[in-house]
Scaffold this active site. Structure first.
Site, short mmCIF file in Angstrom:
data_model
loop_
_atom_site.label_atom_id
_atom_site.label_comp_id
_atom_site.label_asym_id
_atom_site.label_seq_id
_atom_site.Cartn_x
_atom_site.Cartn_y
_atom_site.Cartn_z
N TYR A 152 -48.37 -12.31 21.35
CA TYR A 152 -48.96 -12.40 20.01
C TYR A 152 -50.38 -11.84 19.97
O TYR A 152 -50.82 -11.35 18.92
CB TYR A 152 -48.88 -13.84 19.49
CG TYR A 152 -47.45 -14.18 19.12
CD1 TYR A 152 -46.87 -13.66 17.97
CD2 TYR A 152 -46.67 -14.96 19.97
CE1 TYR A 152 -45.56 -13.92 17.66
CE2 TYR A 152 -45.34 -15.24 19.66
CZ TYR A 152 -44.79 -14.71 18.50
OH TYR A 152 -43.47 -14.96 18.19
N ARG B 186 -49.72 -8.30 19.20
CA ARG B 186 -49.30 -8.14 17.81
C ARG B 186 -50.52 -8.19 16.88
O ARG B 186 -50.60 -7.45 15.90
CB ARG B 186 -48.33 -9.24 17.40
CG ARG B 186 -47.06 -9.38 18.23
CD ARG B 186 -46.03 -8.29 17.98
NE ARG B 186 -46.41 -7.00 18.53
CZ ARG B 186 -46.38 -6.70 19.84
NH1 ARG B 186 -46.04 -7.62 20.72
NH2 ARG B 186 -46.72 -5.50 20.26
N GLN C 111 -40.92 -13.01 5.09
CA GLN C 111 -40.53 -13.34 6.46
C GLN C 111 -41.55 -12.80 7.45
O GLN C 111 -41.53 -13.16 8.63
CB GLN C 111 -39.16 -12.74 6.78
CG GLN C 111 -38.02 -13.24 5.92
CD GLN C 111 -36.74 -12.48 6.21
OE1 GLN C 111 -36.30 -12.40 7.35
NE2 GLN C 111 -36.13 -11.92 5.17
N ASP D 130 -47.41 -10.87 9.28
CA ASP D 130 -48.66 -10.12 9.07
C ASP D 130 -49.32 -10.57 7.78
O ASP D 130 -48.75 -11.32 6.99
CB ASP D 130 -48.38 -8.61 9.06
CG ASP D 130 -47.48 -8.17 7.91
OD1 ASP D 130 -47.83 -8.41 6.74
OD2 ASP D 130 -46.39 -7.58 8.17
N HIS E 195 -42.24 -17.67 8.07
CA HIS E 195 -42.19 -17.72 9.54
C HIS E 195 -43.55 -17.84 10.20
O HIS E 195 -43.68 -17.58 11.40
CB HIS E 195 -41.44 -16.48 10.06
CG HIS E 195 -40.02 -16.42 9.61
ND1 HIS E 195 -39.31 -15.24 9.52
CD2 HIS E 195 -39.17 -17.41 9.23
CE1 HIS E 195 -38.08 -15.51 9.10
NE2 HIS E 195 -37.97 -16.81 8.91
N GLY F 3 -36.71 -4.78 1.94
CA GLY F 3 -36.85 -4.50 3.36
C GLY F 3 -36.30 -5.54 4.29
O GLY F 3 -36.93 -5.86 5.30
N THR F 4 -35.13 -6.08 3.97
CA THR F 4 -34.53 -7.05 4.86
C THR F 4 -33.04 -6.80 4.99
O THR F 4 -32.38 -6.35 4.04
CB THR F 4 -34.77 -8.49 4.37
OG1 THR F 4 -34.02 -9.41 5.18
CG2 THR F 4 -34.37 -8.67 2.92
N SER F 5 -32.52 -7.08 6.17
CA SER F 5 -31.11 -6.85 6.46
C SER F 5 -30.21 -7.95 5.90
O SER F 5 -28.99 -7.84 5.93
CB SER F 5 -30.90 -6.77 7.97
OG SER F 5 -31.36 -7.96 8.59
#
Length: 230
Positions: free
Chosen positions: A54, A57, A87, A90, A105, A172-174
């Site tokens: 992290y 990140r 989700q 950032d 999250h 932008g999500t599956s």
């Protein structure tokens, strides 16, 4: 009174800013064993590795900027009461200027006390790195991230927002990550739903699909919303 526009965003929202997604080819999960760096068991087994992951990140995050998609959602606040459920961990929505952002999250730029999850601390840009030995206000800290194997405490507030939406948008999500993917089921019948993604998943026939990346898709969405209001 402005209509409530509720937007659910995933990794594709930030991909154009240069934030690596996790599941796509070349994504972070190809370079890091997911359960080692993003699970409760992994943190217990090797907290130093998780802190290191992290830390990297965070350094990646401060080197990038919000994209036109993020900024386009802020523009929609002129005409709508906009709420973003993301989700993503950032802070690009906030940096773009979005006023109402709910993080499902967790948040990368924050840590919390290991012994009291209500104690949350924001990291400063010049002090991004933490280790298992880092102590803030007398508490050892961990990333303020919802690990796999942990409950998602903000899911219930997110469902309440989805249920209140006058327009619901997915970007932008599956639609395979639960519980976030389930938010669509909380939207009231008859509420317009838009789904922006360059590779959209299968969705119900009444969902308006915009096959585009975040920036182009948000521009197209703005035009669709204009038609909706005319």
């Amino acid at each position: 009174m402005k209509k409530k526009l509720v937007i659910s965003t995933g990794a594709g929202m930030s991909a154009e800013s240069g934030i690596s997604t996790f599941r796509d080819a070349g994504g972070l999960w190809e370079n890091y064993p997911v359960m080692q760096v993003a699970s409760a068991d992994g943190f217990r087994a090797d907290p130093a590795l998780v802190h290191e992951f992290y830390n990297k990140r965070r350094h990646d995050l401060v080197s990038v900027s919000p994209n036109d998609g993020h900024r386009g959602l802020v523009e929609l606040e002129k005409d709508y009461d906009v709420y973003v459920i993301t989700q993503n961990v950032d802070n690009l929505h906030e940096r773009a200027g979005s006023k109402n952002v709910l993080h499902l999250h967790g948040e990368l730029m924050k840590v919390r006390a290991v012994d009291d999850e209500s104690l949350v601390y924001e990291l400063k840009p010049d002090a991004l790195d933490t280790t298992p030995d880092t102590v803030i206000d007398g508490h050892h800290v961990r990333p303020h991230i919802v690990f796999f194997q942990e409950a998602v405490p903000m899911f219930e507030p997110a469902t309440e927002l989805a249920a209140q939406a006058d327009v619901f948008v997915i970007i932008g999500t599956s639609l395979v990550v639960y519980p976030a993917a389930a938010l669509l089921h909380y939207v009231r019948a008859g509420v317009p739903v838009y789904y922006i993604d360059p590779n959209p998943a299968d969705v119900p026939a009444d969902v308006h699909v915009i096959k585009a990346g975040a920036s182009e898709g948000v521009r197209m969405l703005a035009k669709e919303l204009e038609k909706l209001n005319n």
